[in-house]
Scaffold this motif. Sequence first.
Motif, PDB file in Angstrom:
ATOM      1  N   LEU A 276     102.005 105.683 112.213  1.00 48.98           N
ATOM      2  CA  LEU A 276     102.886 105.154 111.269  1.00 48.98           C
ATOM      3  C   LEU A 276     102.881 104.048 110.868  1.00 48.98           C
ATOM      4  O   LEU A 276     103.382 103.789 109.925  1.00 48.98           O
ATOM      5  CB  LEU A 276     104.944 106.021 112.255  1.00 48.98           C
ATOM      6  CG  LEU A 276     104.775 106.668 112.286  1.00 48.98           C
ATOM      7  CD1 LEU A 276     106.739 107.610 113.437  1.00 48.98           C
ATOM      8  CD2 LEU A 276     104.832 108.538 110.897  1.00 48.98           C
ATOM      9  N   SER A 277     102.469 103.462 112.006  1.00 52.00           N
ATOM     10  CA  SER A 277     102.668 101.573 111.979  1.00 52.00           C
ATOM     11  C   SER A 277     101.247 101.435 113.075  1.00 52.00           C
ATOM     12  O   SER A 277     100.910 101.684 113.550  1.00 52.00           O
ATOM     13  CB  SER A 277     103.509 101.015 111.659  1.00 52.00           C
ATOM     14  OG  SER A 277     104.014 100.845 113.022  1.00 52.00           O
ATOM     15  N   SER A 278     100.359 100.125 111.915  1.00 56.57           N
ATOM     16  CA  SER A 278      99.718  99.784 113.073  1.00 56.57           C
ATOM     17  C   SER A 278      98.718  98.371 113.208  1.00 56.57           C
ATOM     18  O   SER A 278      98.992  97.749 111.475  1.00 56.57           O
ATOM     19  CB  SER A 278      98.254 100.534 112.376  1.00 56.57           C
ATOM     20  OG  SER A 278      97.078 100.517 113.864  1.00 56.57           O
ATOM     21  N   ALA A 279      98.973  98.017 114.398  1.00 59.91           N
ATOM     22  CA  ALA A 279      97.814  96.382 114.309  1.00 59.91           C
ATOM     23  C   ALA A 279      96.470  95.848 114.287  1.00 59.91           C
ATOM     24  O   ALA A 279      95.920  95.246 114.723  1.00 59.91           O
ATOM     25  CB  ALA A 279      99.073  95.624 114.835  1.00 59.91           C
ATOM     26  N   GLY A 280      96.028  97.623 114.210  1.00 52.50           N
ATOM     27  CA  GLY A 280      94.963  97.703 114.239  1.00 52.50           C
ATOM     28  C   GLY A 280      94.546  98.684 116.086  1.00 52.50           C
ATOM     29  O   GLY A 280      95.059  97.741 116.443  1.00 52.50           O
ATOM     30  N   HIS A 281      93.938  99.577 115.850  1.00 52.05           N
ATOM     31  CA  HIS A 281      93.824 100.770 117.352  1.00 52.05           C
ATOM     32  C   HIS A 281      92.866 101.623 117.201  1.00 52.05           C
ATOM     33  O   HIS A 281      92.530 101.444 116.103  1.00 52.05           O
ATOM     34  CB  HIS A 281      95.524 101.673 117.748  1.00 52.05           C
ATOM     35  CG  HIS A 281      95.434 102.413 116.436  1.00 52.05           C
ATOM     36  ND1 HIS A 281      95.800 102.146 115.061  1.00 52.05           N
ATOM     37  CD2 HIS A 281      95.680 103.952 116.825  1.00 52.05           C
ATOM     38  CE1 HIS A 281      95.512 103.632 114.646  1.00 52.05           C
ATOM     39  NE2 HIS A 281      95.667 104.661 115.635  1.00 52.05           N
ATOM     40  N   THR A 282      92.822 101.620 118.609  1.00 45.24           N
ATOM     41  CA  THR A 282      91.869 102.863 118.944  1.00 45.24           C
ATOM     42  C   THR A 282      92.492 104.246 119.803  1.00 45.24           C
ATOM     43  O   THR A 282      93.379 104.153 120.323  1.00 45.24           O
ATOM     44  CB  THR A 282      90.683 102.425 119.645  1.00 45.24           C
ATOM     45  OG1 THR A 282      90.909 101.473 120.663  1.00 45.24           O
ATOM     46  CG2 THR A 282      90.085 101.644 118.311  1.00 45.24           C
ATOM     47  N   MET A 283      91.989 105.493 119.846  1.00 40.83           N
ATOM     48  CA  MET A 283      92.523 106.438 120.950  1.00 40.83           C
ATOM     49  C   MET A 283      91.692 107.140 120.500  1.00 40.83           C
ATOM     50  O   MET A 283      91.262 107.561 120.119  1.00 40.83           O
ATOM     51  CB  MET A 283      93.533 107.281 119.651  1.00 40.83           C
ATOM     52  CG  MET A 283      93.765 108.016 120.600  1.00 40.83           C
ATOM     53  SD  MET A 283      95.291 109.085 119.325  1.00 40.83           S
ATOM     54  CE  MET A 283      95.673 110.287 120.142  1.00 40.83           C
ATOM     55  N   THR A 284      90.839 107.147 121.924  1.00 43.16           N
ATOM     56  CA  THR A 284      90.076 107.617 122.536  1.00 43.16           C
ATOM     57  C   THR A 284      89.438 108.934 123.301  1.00 43.16           C
ATOM     58  O   THR A 284      90.648 109.121 124.079  1.00 43.16           O
ATOM     59  CB  THR A 284      88.883 106.524 123.359  1.00 43.16           C
ATOM     60  OG1 THR A 284      88.783 105.639 122.294  1.00 43.16           O
ATOM     61  CG2 THR A 284      87.320 107.536 123.970  1.00 43.16           C
TER      62      THR A 284
END
Length: 345
Positions: A276-284
């Motif tokens: 929905l919003s992001s400050a910069g992320h990863t999901m592994t």
Amino acid sequence: MSDLTPNLLLPYIVPDQAQKHVTHNESLQHLDALCQLVLIDQLTAPPASPAEGACYAIAANATAAWTGLSGKVAQFIDGDWVYLQPRAGWLAWMVAQSALHWFDGTAWQQAPGAANSSFQTVGINATADTTNRLALASPASLFNHVGAGHQLKVNRAADAATGSVLFQTGFSGRAEFGMLGDSNFSLKVSPNGTTWKTALAIDSAGVPRFSGKPVCRTSLNAAALSPAAASFTGFQLLAINQGGFALGAAVSPGTGSRLVVPASGFYQISVNGVALSSAGHTMTLLQNGTTALGTLRGTASTINASLGFTTFATLAAGDTLHFQHAGTAQIDFGPGKTELMLALL
């Protein structure tokens, strides 16, 4: 004392008998007919041109010259018929049918084992019974064609009945294929002869269904969450669970449980993610908490962003799957949003 022998009814030569050769020759004629008895056919009336010495069985309801002689053997000798009385248990070869016959005391019957005969049970190097009416003990069996092809037919009384081929170990079932109580063609297996699982079913329209093939669609409960960096998320919902996927130990720190893989093999894995919003992320996606199978990467954004990846991996029965997070983002979890899908190939 009788004038005839007890079994073949041959006339004795009696003391002081004149023309002894006549009685002796009559006995020889009877022996010639009855020893190694061959019957040309079983008829109700004499044939038009019988061969010298030919023997016939006189059938029931005999007519013409054989009226009232049903059950006897007629031998044509010196231009006339001689009639002999067979006894129960006598055997004869019936030329017209190319089959061995036996006399039951009234008429000639085709003997068991002759052409076109039937049996209640047959055992070949094995003992047959009323359930296994045909039993065979052999290293192999061959059903060969006569002509072009060969069909092995299994017929059942109704769709609710079983028509199948069963494979056993120690007379305990391990695999079975056929029509198993419905109109599908099915294959099922068992580890112990008691618990059975259907691996394949093909319906009457030709559509195959793999009810035991591991397929899963799983996610957390529907919610917008902001997982902390270095935390984990697992799964709470099994929207589709075929083949025995399960939820295992809870992830820590984080939300949800590890997904437990039910069977070893090569899997296709797809992950969808909605930020929905992001400050910069990863999901592994992690296998057994250590091996990365694929990663969703989101850039800084204040609007909804959908991410995804598809990969292939070899998984073992008992392996676990869950996500590890890095960076910050608000993620929309739930079916059709952020979820994991996998299927055994």
